[in-house]
Design a protein around this motif. Structure first.
Motif, PDB file in Angstrom:
ATOM      1  N   TYR A   1       1.270  -0.640   5.214  1.00 31.34           N
ATOM      2  CA  TYR A   1       2.245   0.342   4.749  1.00 31.34           C
ATOM      3  C   TYR A   1       2.604   1.278   5.906  1.00 31.34           C
ATOM      4  CZ  TYR A   1       0.672  -1.323   0.198  1.00 31.34           C
ATOM      5  OH  TYR A   1       0.352  -2.111  -0.885  1.00 31.34           O
TER       6      TYR A   1
ATOM      7  N   SER B   1       4.418   6.538   3.308  1.00 30.14           N
ATOM      8  CA  SER B   1       4.128   5.224   2.732  1.00 30.14           C
ATOM      9  C   SER B   1       2.651   5.110   2.347  1.00 30.14           C
ATOM     10  CB  SER B   1       4.484   4.120   3.722  1.00 30.14           C
ATOM     11  OG  SER B   1       3.855   4.352   4.968  1.00 30.14           O
ATOM     12  N   LEU B   2       1.845   6.054   2.842  1.00 30.40           N
ATOM     13  CA  LEU B   2       0.413   6.046   2.540  1.00 30.40           C
ATOM     14  C   LEU B   2      -0.047   7.466   2.223  1.00 30.40           C
ATOM     15  CD1 LEU B   2      -2.363   4.648   2.435  1.00 30.40           C
ATOM     16  CD2 LEU B   2      -2.527   4.977   4.921  1.00 30.40           C
TER      17      LEU B   2
ATOM     18  N   LEU C   1      -4.707   5.895  -1.474  1.00 29.84           N
ATOM     19  CA  LEU C   1      -6.129   5.617  -1.270  1.00 29.84           C
ATOM     20  C   LEU C   1      -6.916   6.859  -1.668  1.00 29.84           C
ATOM     21  CD1 LEU C   1      -8.474   3.882  -0.118  1.00 29.84           C
ATOM     22  CD2 LEU C   1      -8.061   5.029   2.082  1.00 29.84           C
TER      23      LEU C   1
ATOM     24  N   ILE D   1       2.163   9.509   6.770  1.00 25.96           N
ATOM     25  CA  ILE D   1       0.954   9.662   5.952  1.00 25.96           C
ATOM     26  C   ILE D   1       0.879  11.089   5.434  1.00 25.96           C
ATOM     27  CG2 ILE D   1      -1.577   9.696   5.984  1.00 25.96           C
ATOM     28  CD1 ILE D   1      -1.492   7.486   8.060  1.00 25.96           C
TER      29      ILE D   1
ATOM     30  N   LEU E   1      -4.667  -0.214   5.939  1.00 23.55           N
ATOM     31  CA  LEU E   1      -3.558   0.176   5.077  1.00 23.55           C
ATOM     32  C   LEU E   1      -2.355   0.655   5.888  1.00 23.55           C
ATOM     33  CD1 LEU E   1      -5.469   2.001   2.196  1.00 23.55           C
ATOM     34  CD2 LEU E   1      -4.233  -0.173   2.051  1.00 23.55           C
ATOM     35  N   LYS E   2      -2.626   1.276   7.022  1.00 19.68           N
ATOM     36  CA  LYS E   2      -1.516   1.692   7.891  1.00 19.68           C
ATOM     37  C   LYS E   2      -0.700   0.492   8.356  1.00 19.68           C
ATOM     38  CE  LYS E   2      -1.735   4.645  11.157  1.00 19.68           C
ATOM     39  NZ  LYS E   2      -2.083   5.405  12.361  1.00 19.68           N
TER      40      LYS E   2
ATOM     41  N   ASP F   1      -1.158   0.886  -8.009  1.00 23.13           N
ATOM     42  CA  ASP F   1      -0.754   1.426  -6.710  1.00 23.13           C
ATOM     43  C   ASP F   1      -1.798   2.365  -6.102  1.00 23.13           C
ATOM     44  OD1 ASP F   1       1.871   0.203  -6.522  1.00 23.13           O
ATOM     45  OD2 ASP F   1       2.420   1.504  -8.205  1.00 23.13           O
TER      46      ASP F   1
ATOM     47  N   ILE G   1      -8.399   2.745   6.214  1.00 21.76           N
ATOM     48  CA  ILE G   1      -7.150   3.467   6.452  1.00 21.76           C
ATOM     49  C   ILE G   1      -6.326   2.757   7.521  1.00 21.76           C
ATOM     50  CG2 ILE G   1      -6.159   5.621   7.331  1.00 21.76           C
ATOM     51  CD1 ILE G   1      -8.571   7.070   6.054  1.00 21.76           C
TER      52      ILE G   1
ATOM     53  N   ILE H   1      -3.535   9.558   1.421  1.00 21.66           N
ATOM     54  CA  ILE H   1      -4.996   9.508   1.524  1.00 21.66           C
ATOM     55  C   ILE H   1      -5.559  10.736   0.815  1.00 21.66           C
ATOM     56  CG2 ILE H   1      -6.977   9.502   3.081  1.00 21.66           C
ATOM     57  CD1 ILE H   1      -4.972   8.429   5.242  1.00 21.66           C
TER      58      ILE H   1
ATOM     59  N   PHE I   1       4.326   1.658  -1.172  1.00 19.17           N
ATOM     60  CA  PHE I   1       3.344   2.696  -0.852  1.00 19.17           C
ATOM     61  C   PHE I   1       1.989   2.296  -1.399  1.00 19.17           C
ATOM     62  CE2 PHE I   1       4.279   3.710  -5.207  1.00 19.17           C
ATOM     63  CZ  PHE I   1       3.100   4.256  -5.706  1.00 19.17           C
ATOM     64  N   LYS I   2       0.985   3.037  -0.966  1.00 23.05           N
ATOM     65  CA  LYS I   2      -0.360   2.926  -1.517  1.00 23.05           C
ATOM     66  C   LYS I   2      -0.997   4.312  -1.505  1.00 23.05           C
ATOM     67  CE  LYS I   2      -2.264  -0.324  -2.583  1.00 23.05           C
ATOM     68  NZ  LYS I   2      -2.413  -0.981  -3.921  1.00 23.05           N
TER      69      LYS I   2
END
Length: 234
Positions: A142, A70-71, A100, A146, A138-139, A118, A135, A73, A97-98
């Motif tokens: 989402y 869902s994330l 980063l 990871i 965002l966790k 996004d 982070i 990085i 989702f995102k």
């Protein structure tokens, strides 16, 4: 006649597989050719430059499709092609989702990547405490797996600091890619000095139980820009 032709082709194919085997040096030589011709700098995703090995990119999308994070990085944005690549894959998976993406400077960031809603781009050193805090935020927004990829400053100390920053943020089953561990003679740029490869070694000396090496993925396409860098959090 058609049956004889088909049989001849089958026999020839079997013979070719049996007798025309690689000598063992092909993957490394192709790796050197791929890196030293800078063809990786001429790779793009949807028109945005993406400094990656195309076989690594294919491998990454397979990992992401299996992991369903869902994330994502990314440390090291450059022009934004890889961030856009990850976002495109995640859209197809169809879950919130995102992405980063962090870089010390976004002066080379392509506007086409910047416009993707996004992707969150942050202009900062990847090792600053504020990045860890973002982070963590965002966790919570989402929750889930990871996928993290390190592709910024390729010095050992910096990559080691990135790995330590992520240590409390990654959970069992999360995936970490340490890119450009190919430098310092693994097998390219032998005079580079300690880099990402050595950072993974140094990290594992301190925290030997944190990761399992995904050797099958690493070796899948014969060579990778992330040797010793396909890591699954234990």
């Amino acid at each position: 006649m058609a049956t004889l032709v088909s049989l001849r082709r089958l026999v020839n194919s079997v013979a070719a597989v049996a007798f025309y085997q690689p000598t063992g040096s092909e993957a490394e030589e192709y790796h050197k050719w791929y890196y030293n011709t800078f063809v990786w700098q001429k790779t793009s995703w949807l028109g945005v430059t993406t400094w990656k090995s195309v076989s690594d990119m294919w491998n990454y999308q397979e990992i992401i499709a299996d992991l369903k994070p869902s994330l994502i990085i990314e440390f090291g944005t450059n022009q934004g092609g890889s961030a856009l690549f990850f976002a495109t894959i995640m859209k197809r998976l169809g879950q919130p989702f995102k992405v980063l993406s962090v870089d010390i400077s976004h002066k080379h960031l392509d506007p086409a990547a910047r416009r993707d809603p996004d992707i969150e781009f942050i202009e900062s050193s990847s090792t600053r405490p504020e990045i860890a805090e973002q982070i963590q935020r965002l966790k919570s927004e989402y929750p889930g797996k990871i996928f993290a990829i390190l592709d910024s400053d390729h010095s050992m100390d910096h990559v080691l600091a990135e790995m330590k920053l992520l240590r409390p943020l990654l959970s069992s089953g999360d995936y970490l890619l340490v890119e450009d561990s190919t430098v310092n003679g693994h097998p390219v740029l032998p005079g580079w000095g300690p880099g990402p490869y050595e950072a993974v070694e140094a990290y594992e000396q301190q925290f030997p139980d944190d990761y399992t090496h995904d050797v099958e993925r690493e070796n899948k396409f014969g060579f990778t820009f992330a040797p010793y860098g396909f890591l699954i959090r234990n």
